[in-house]
Enzyme design. Structure first.
Site, PDB file in Angstrom:
ATOM      1  N   GLU A   1      -4.213  17.112 -10.535  1.00 14.69           N
ATOM      2  CA  GLU A   1      -4.867  17.474 -11.789  1.00 14.69           C
ATOM      3  C   GLU A   1      -6.356  17.745 -11.626  1.00 14.69           C
ATOM      4  OE1 GLU A   1      -2.956  15.725 -15.261  1.00 14.69           O
ATOM      5  OE2 GLU A   1      -4.900  15.677 -16.257  1.00 14.69           O
TER       6      GLU A   1
ATOM      7  N   HIS B   1      -0.765  15.845 -25.895  1.00 17.04           N
ATOM      8  CA  HIS B   1      -0.783  14.440 -25.482  1.00 17.04           C
ATOM      9  C   HIS B   1      -2.035  13.688 -25.947  1.00 17.04           C
ATOM     10  CE1 HIS B   1       2.623  15.728 -23.160  1.00 17.04           C
ATOM     11  NE2 HIS B   1       2.749  14.590 -22.521  1.00 17.04           N
TER      12      HIS B   1
ATOM     13  N   ARG C   1      -3.133  21.425 -13.825  1.00 17.96           N
ATOM     14  CA  ARG C   1      -2.070  20.488 -14.210  1.00 17.96           C
ATOM     15  C   ARG C   1      -2.283  19.887 -15.599  1.00 17.96           C
ATOM     16  NH1 ARG C   1       1.204  15.874 -10.782  1.00 17.96           N
ATOM     17  NH2 ARG C   1       2.306  15.072 -12.600  1.00 17.96           N
TER      18      ARG C   1
ATOM     19  N   HIS D   1      -0.991  10.561 -27.617  1.00 20.79           N
ATOM     20  CA  HIS D   1      -1.287   9.225 -27.081  1.00 20.79           C
ATOM     21  C   HIS D   1      -2.032   8.385 -28.126  1.00 20.79           C
ATOM     22  CE1 HIS D   1      -0.952  10.433 -22.542  1.00 20.79           C
ATOM     23  NE2 HIS D   1       0.214  10.287 -23.122  1.00 20.79           N
TER      24      HIS D   1
ATOM     25  N   GLU E   1       9.416  17.795 -24.997  1.00 22.32           N
ATOM     26  CA  GLU E   1       8.773  18.171 -23.728  1.00 22.32           C
ATOM     27  C   GLU E   1       9.351  19.493 -23.202  1.00 22.32           C
ATOM     28  OE1 GLU E   1       6.162  16.578 -22.539  1.00 22.32           O
ATOM     29  OE2 GLU E   1       6.344  14.413 -22.828  1.00 22.32           O
TER      30      GLU E   1
ATOM     31  N   HIS F   1       7.575   8.516 -27.292  1.00 27.40           N
ATOM     32  CA  HIS F   1       6.577   9.367 -26.648  1.00 27.40           C
ATOM     33  C   HIS F   1       6.785  10.843 -27.018  1.00 27.40           C
ATOM     34  CE1 HIS F   1       3.866  10.922 -23.576  1.00 27.40           C
ATOM     35  NE2 HIS F   1       4.846  11.679 -23.121  1.00 27.40           N
TER      36      HIS F   1
ATOM     37  N   LYS G   1       7.569  22.892 -14.361  1.00 27.49           N
ATOM     38  CA  LYS G   1       6.694  21.780 -13.991  1.00 27.49           C
ATOM     39  C   LYS G   1       6.393  21.822 -12.494  1.00 27.49           C
ATOM     40  CE  LYS G   1       5.406  17.049 -14.359  1.00 27.49           C
ATOM     41  NZ  LYS G   1       5.489  15.756 -15.007  1.00 27.49           N
TER      42      LYS G   1
ATOM     43  N   ARG H   1       0.805  -1.236   0.000  1.00 26.79           N
ATOM     44  CA  ARG H   1       0.000   0.000   0.000  1.00 26.79           C
ATOM     45  C   ARG H   1       0.831   1.276   0.000  1.00 26.79           C
ATOM     46  NH1 ARG H   1      -2.930  -3.069   3.719  1.00 26.79           N
ATOM     47  NH2 ARG H   1      -4.632  -4.170   2.682  1.00 26.79           N
TER      48      ARG H   1
ATOM     49  N   LYS I   1       3.276  11.311 -11.190  1.00 25.02           N
ATOM     50  CA  LYS I   1       2.362  10.467 -11.982  1.00 25.02           C
ATOM     51  C   LYS I   1       3.085   9.160 -12.273  1.00 25.02           C
ATOM     52  CE  LYS I   1      -0.716  13.594 -14.426  1.00 25.02           C
ATOM     53  NZ  LYS I   1      -1.126  14.106 -15.752  1.00 25.02           N
TER      54      LYS I   1
ATOM     55  N   ASN J   1      -0.336  18.458 -20.418  1.00 23.62           N
ATOM     56  CA  ASN J   1      -0.647  17.456 -21.446  1.00 23.62           C
ATOM     57  C   ASN J   1      -0.836  18.061 -22.824  1.00 23.62           C
ATOM     58  OD1 ASN J   1      -0.603  14.917 -20.162  1.00 23.62           O
ATOM     59  ND2 ASN J   1      -2.430  15.517 -19.023  1.00 23.62           N
TER      60      ASN J   1
HETATM   61  P1  NAD Z   1      12.371   5.366 -22.148  1.00 27.26           P
HETATM   62  O1  NAD Z   1      12.248   5.222 -20.711  1.00 27.26           O
HETATM   63  O2  NAD Z   1      11.842   4.296 -23.017  1.00 27.26           O
HETATM   64  O3  NAD Z   1      13.902   5.630 -22.491  1.00 27.26           O
HETATM   65  C1  NAD Z   1      14.273   5.799 -23.840  1.00 27.26           C
HETATM   66  C2  NAD Z   1      15.403   4.828 -24.238  1.00 27.26           C
HETATM   67  O4  NAD Z   1      16.641   5.334 -23.752  1.00 27.26           O
HETATM   68  C3  NAD Z   1      15.264   3.434 -23.677  1.00 27.26           C
HETATM   69  O5  NAD Z   1      15.713   2.514 -24.640  1.00 27.26           O
HETATM   70  C4  NAD Z   1      16.223   3.457 -22.486  1.00 27.26           C
HETATM   71  O6  NAD Z   1      16.689   2.196 -22.126  1.00 27.26           O
HETATM   72  C5  NAD Z   1      17.326   4.324 -23.027  1.00 27.26           C
HETATM   73  N1  NAD Z   1      18.121   5.029 -22.047  1.00 27.26           N
HETATM   74  C6  NAD Z   1      17.712   5.591 -20.892  1.00 27.26           C
HETATM   75  N2  NAD Z   1      18.697   6.292 -20.336  1.00 27.26           N
HETATM   76  C7  NAD Z   1      19.768   6.158 -21.147  1.00 27.26           C
HETATM   77  C8  NAD Z   1      21.097   6.659 -21.112  1.00 27.26           C
HETATM   78  N3  NAD Z   1      21.496   7.509 -20.171  1.00 27.26           N
HETATM   79  N4  NAD Z   1      21.942   6.297 -22.095  1.00 27.26           N
HETATM   80  C9  NAD Z   1      21.530   5.484 -23.095  1.00 27.26           C
HETATM   81  N5  NAD Z   1      20.288   4.996 -23.194  1.00 27.26           N
HETATM   82  C10 NAD Z   1      19.410   5.340 -22.232  1.00 27.26           C
HETATM   83  O7  NAD Z   1      11.651   6.718 -22.661  1.00 27.26           O
HETATM   84  P2  NAD Z   1      11.579   8.190 -22.052  1.00 27.26           P
HETATM   85  O8  NAD Z   1      11.457   9.073 -23.226  1.00 27.26           O
HETATM   86  O9  NAD Z   1      12.608   8.455 -21.040  1.00 27.26           O
HETATM   87  O10 NAD Z   1      10.179   8.178 -21.276  1.00 27.26           O
HETATM   88  C11 NAD Z   1       8.962   7.976 -21.954  1.00 27.26           C
HETATM   89  C12 NAD Z   1       7.937   7.462 -20.980  1.00 27.26           C
HETATM   90  O11 NAD Z   1       7.721   8.452 -19.972  1.00 27.26           O
HETATM   91  C13 NAD Z   1       6.604   7.187 -21.598  1.00 27.26           C
HETATM   92  O12 NAD Z   1       6.114   5.953 -21.130  1.00 27.26           O
HETATM   93  C14 NAD Z   1       5.729   8.310 -21.100  1.00 27.26           C
HETATM   94  O13 NAD Z   1       4.376   7.953 -21.000  1.00 27.26           O
HETATM   95  C15 NAD Z   1       6.324   8.581 -19.765  1.00 27.26           C
HETATM   96  N6  NAD Z   1       6.066   9.928 -19.252  1.00 27.26           N
HETATM   97  C16 NAD Z   1       5.598  10.030 -17.994  1.00 27.26           C
HETATM   98  C17 NAD Z   1       5.381  11.282 -17.453  1.00 27.26           C
HETATM   99  C18 NAD Z   1       4.942  11.403 -16.016  1.00 27.26           C
HETATM  100  O14 NAD Z   1       4.595  12.512 -15.607  1.00 27.26           O
HETATM  101  N7  NAD Z   1       4.952  10.344 -15.255  1.00 27.26           N
HETATM  102  C19 NAD Z   1       5.642  12.429 -18.202  1.00 27.26           C
HETATM  103  C20 NAD Z   1       6.140  12.279 -19.488  1.00 27.26           C
HETATM  104  C21 NAD Z   1       6.347  11.009 -20.010  1.00 27.26           C
HETATM  105  N1  GLY Z   2       3.340  14.830 -17.903  1.00 27.26           N
HETATM  106  C1  GLY Z   2       2.082  15.326 -17.445  1.00 27.26           C
HETATM  107  C2  GLY Z   2       2.004  15.516 -15.992  1.00 27.26           C
HETATM  108  O1  GLY Z   2       2.936  15.241 -15.265  1.00 27.26           O
HETATM  109  O2  GLY Z   2       0.994  15.950 -15.498  1.00 27.26           O
END
Ligand code: NAD
Ligand code: GLY
Length: 359
Positions: A234, A245, A238, A249, A182, A262, A224, A118, A140, A242
């Protein structure tokens, strides 16, 4: 090193930004309660950074779990691998999970931390530009469902964020550009000065100039943090984070989380949102062109996949989390740096944007 703060009362936390921060115990240990630490990483990042990250937790029982790499693995099945590791090693309620990787690792690990017994503590160590400017901040967490992106999740704030800009040196150019999408987003939604700075300094960011990168990361995190501090869950504001997005998405889901990154989908989505805003008379043609030019200079895609149809967009957008009582609420622009969330647009105008962008 720069230190920013996400101001959330008792759940406030620092974001440390700088080069060479990985492996420094004094930065993480105050934020890791208990003796047990589980570092979650993936098969790409672990060989590069796991050893150094582990050094920071000297003196603790530090274990790790390595996930497969890729957005298509951001699933409940992968999440279960973390629970398997935690239970196999008898991790208790005062353990700490550490996300070492990009946004995929961060989102899954955060959700594991939100739900294991939890809720346990977790630390974000983002290693992509996208995760350093966006996903590691704000709490998130979650996973995808085959029918929709990020559909299963929870709000769960980290206890600290360590953004080691040095880790970006191993990131490939395509991933860096996806993160820039972003960064541009913050300029478009709330920070026109930053947008103008990016117009001046984009080439330095893309060339990984350390000062330009550090500035862009810190400014993005501050933008942010301001939004999250004002509206953590949100309730309203907030949602402006997006921008692009809802369209993006839809692209990610239509391409099964396999071909588009993404950040790439968000870039195209932001252009579609800007196009609709201009059609509604809210955004000037000049502002639309500036957005288009900056996104083009960043080498990001300007149009959705050719096989996507208007009908497919509408079907997928109807599942967006911002949909209320059947109305697709969109983040649109009243001007550069002035995002709003609204369902107050004519359906025919949305159709016109989709017609312009779909083959
Ligand atoms: P990712 O996590 O897939 O990383 C991209 C690639 O880079 C992967 O292959 C990873 O293994 C590689 N990688 C990571 N660090 C590295 C490094 N230092 N050197 C070499 N390779 C490296 O993608 P991302 O763009 O980091 O994140 C996208 C995800 O984040 C999506 O799922 C999206 O929905 C999510 N997201 C979440 C929020 C949130 O608020 N929680 C906000 C924006 C995006
Ligand atoms: N990436 C959107 C949020 O964090 O709200």
């Amino acid at each position: 090193m720069q230190t920013l703060n996400v101001d959330l009362g008792t759940r406030s936390y620092p974001i440390f930004i700088g080069s060479g921060l990985l492996g420094r115990p004094e930065l993480v240990q105050p934020y890791a309660p208990g003796k047990q630490v589980m570092i979650v990483s993936n098969e790409t990042v672990a060989p590069l950074y796991l050893e150094r990250a582990t050094q920071a937790f000297a003196g603790k029982e530090c274990r790790h779990v390595i996930l497969p790499d890729g957005e298509k693995y951001k699933t409940l099945d992968t999440l279960n691998l973390i629970f398997d590791a935690l239970l196999t090693h008898n991790f208790s309620r005062n353990c700490t999970l550490v996300a070492l990787g990009g946004g995929v690792v961060g989102d899954i690990t955060g959700y594991a931390a939100a739900s294991y017994q939890r809720g346990v503590a977790f630390i974000q160590i983002p290693t992509t530009l996208l995760s350093q400017v966006d996903s590691s901040v704000g709490g998130k967490t979650g996973v995808n469902h085959a029918l929709g992106k990020n559909m299963i999740g929870a709000f769960h704030q980290p206890t600290c964020v360590i953004a080691d800009t040095g880790s970006l040196n191993t990131l490939d150019d395509r991933q860096l550009r996806a993160g820039v999408a972003e960064v541009i987003k913050y300029g478009l939604i709330s920070d026109p000065e930053f947008f103008a700075w990016l117009e001046q300094h984009l080439d330095e960011v893309l060339a990984r100039d350390p000062a330009a990168l550090a500035y862009a990361i810190a400014r993005s995190c501050q933008d942010k943090a301001d939004v999250v501090g004002a509206d953590e869950r949100e309730g309203g504001l907030r949602a402006i984070l997006n921008l692009g997005h809802t369209f993006g998405h839809a692209i990610e889901t239509a391409t099964h989380y396999e071909t588009w990154l993404h950040g790439e989908a968000v870039a195209t989505g932001m252009l579609m949102a800007a196009d609709l805003s201009q059609r509604l008379g809210w955004l000037s043609t000049d502002a639309l062109q500036r957005a288009q030019q900056l996104i083009a200079r960043a080498g990001l895609p300007l149009r959705p996949p050719t096989e996507m149809t208007r009908v497919q967009f509408l079907q997928l957008m109807a599942r967006d989390k911002k949909v209320l009582d059947g109305a697709i609420r969109l983040v649109l622009l009243k001007g550069l740096g002035q995002a709003i969330v609204t369902a107050d647009y004519a359906a025919s105008q949305l159709q016109a944007t989709l017609d312009a962008y779909c083959a």
